[in-house]
Design an enzyme around this catalytic site. Structure first.
Site, PDB file in Angstrom:
ATOM      1  N   HIS A 114       0.850  -1.187   0.000  1.00 42.46           N
ATOM      2  CA  HIS A 114       0.000   0.000   0.000  1.00 42.46           C
ATOM      3  C   HIS A 114       0.886   1.239   0.000  1.00 42.46           C
ATOM      4  O   HIS A 114       1.832   1.329   0.793  1.00 42.46           O
ATOM      5  CB  HIS A 114      -0.900   0.007   1.236  1.00 42.46           C
ATOM      6  CG  HIS A 114      -1.862   1.154   1.255  1.00 42.46           C
ATOM      7  ND1 HIS A 114      -2.953   1.237   0.415  1.00 42.46           N
ATOM      8  CD2 HIS A 114      -1.877   2.295   2.005  1.00 42.46           C
ATOM      9  CE1 HIS A 114      -3.597   2.376   0.647  1.00 42.46           C
ATOM     10  NE2 HIS A 114      -2.963   3.026   1.594  1.00 42.46           N
ATOM     11  N   SER A 141       3.976   0.665   2.563  1.00 45.31           N
ATOM     12  CA  SER A 141       3.897  -0.372   3.591  1.00 45.31           C
ATOM     13  C   SER A 141       3.503  -1.698   2.955  1.00 45.31           C
ATOM     14  O   SER A 141       2.646  -1.738   2.078  1.00 45.31           O
ATOM     15  CB  SER A 141       2.833  -0.025   4.647  1.00 45.31           C
ATOM     16  OG  SER A 141       3.012   1.267   5.187  1.00 45.31           O
ATOM     17  N   ASP A 150      -6.786  -2.288   4.267  1.00 49.40           N
ATOM     18  CA  ASP A 150      -5.450  -1.731   4.535  1.00 49.40           C
ATOM     19  C   ASP A 150      -5.164  -1.672   6.030  1.00 49.40           C
ATOM     20  O   ASP A 150      -4.399  -0.813   6.489  1.00 49.40           O
ATOM     21  CB  ASP A 150      -5.298  -0.336   3.914  1.00 49.40           C
ATOM     22  CG  ASP A 150      -5.459  -0.352   2.395  1.00 49.40           C
ATOM     23  OD1 ASP A 150      -5.078  -1.350   1.774  1.00 49.40           O
ATOM     24  OD2 ASP A 150      -5.979   0.634   1.846  1.00 49.40           O
TER      25      ASP A 150
END
Length: 217
Positions: A114, A141, A150
């Protein structure tokens, strides 16, 4: 390395597949002890499928628009993935929100990259959001996938500085260079059985990582 010793991986994509390419490069160089068993896209005619074909990796296209519900699409996707018996599922720019049934099915063996320093900026348009907020740093990340969008345990993060004249495009390019480093590294850790998920925490070499994961730089 004997192919029987290689970890089976399935990669899901929706677009150009540059992170897929970084993983293919690692596989072909021998850095990653894996075999990409299939690449699956929810969109036809994307460059990521070309990248897979060029590496002689089997591909599937499952168009989400052909399904009456998110659940029906995810069930078909799950069935296709499971044909290849992967030990790891990698979301490399797969732009679909997944159902809880799907994420639970692969819990602890599915990772995503992400483009933000999670937990900041979940969702879309992360680069512009970081600039608009006046942040001094941004990044990427890699995390385990859970039912929370997420929101799964962070494994590794890489940071970049945000310059005064930064645009979303220039920032995205800076972040992408690090994505191509930290994503293959995460796959390598998992393939070498150094990376696990227990409860809602990522462990590297048996030691719990904190909420921001391993800091790459």
């Amino acid at each position: 390395m004997n192919s029987t010793n290689l970890m089976s991986v399935v990669v899901l994509i929706s677009g150009s597949g540059s992170n897929l390419q970084a993983i293919i490069d690692g596989m072909q160089s021998g850095q990653l002890p894996i075999q990409i068993s299939a690449v699956i896209s929810n969109k036809a005619d994307v460059k990521g499928l070309e990248r897979a074909a060029n590496a002689s990796i089997p591909t599937h296209v499952i168009n989400h628009k052909e399904f009456s519900s998110r659940e029906a699409f995810d069930r078909e996707l799950m069935a296709t993935i499971d044909q290849h018996k992967p030990q790891l599922v990698v979301l490399a720019g797969f732009m679909r929100i997944l159902t809880e049934e799907f994420t639970n099915h692969y819990l602890g063996r599915m990772i995503n990259i992400h483009p933000s320093l999670l937990p900041k900026y979940q969702g879309l348009h992360t680069h512009q959001r970081a600039i608009d907020a006046g942040d001094s740093h941004h990044g990427a990340s890699v995390h385990f996938v859970t039912a929370e969008l997420d929101g799964g345990p962070v494994i590794v993060q890489a940071k970049v500085a945000i310059d005064d004249q930064e645009t979303a495009d220039t920032l995205a390019a800076k972040v992408l260079k690090f994505e191509h480093q930290i994503f293959p590294q995460t796959v390598q850790w998992f393939a070498e059985h150094r990376l696990t998920m227990e409860g809602n925490q990522a462990l590297l070499d048996g030691k719990p990582l904190d909420k921001t994961g391993f800091q790459w730089n």
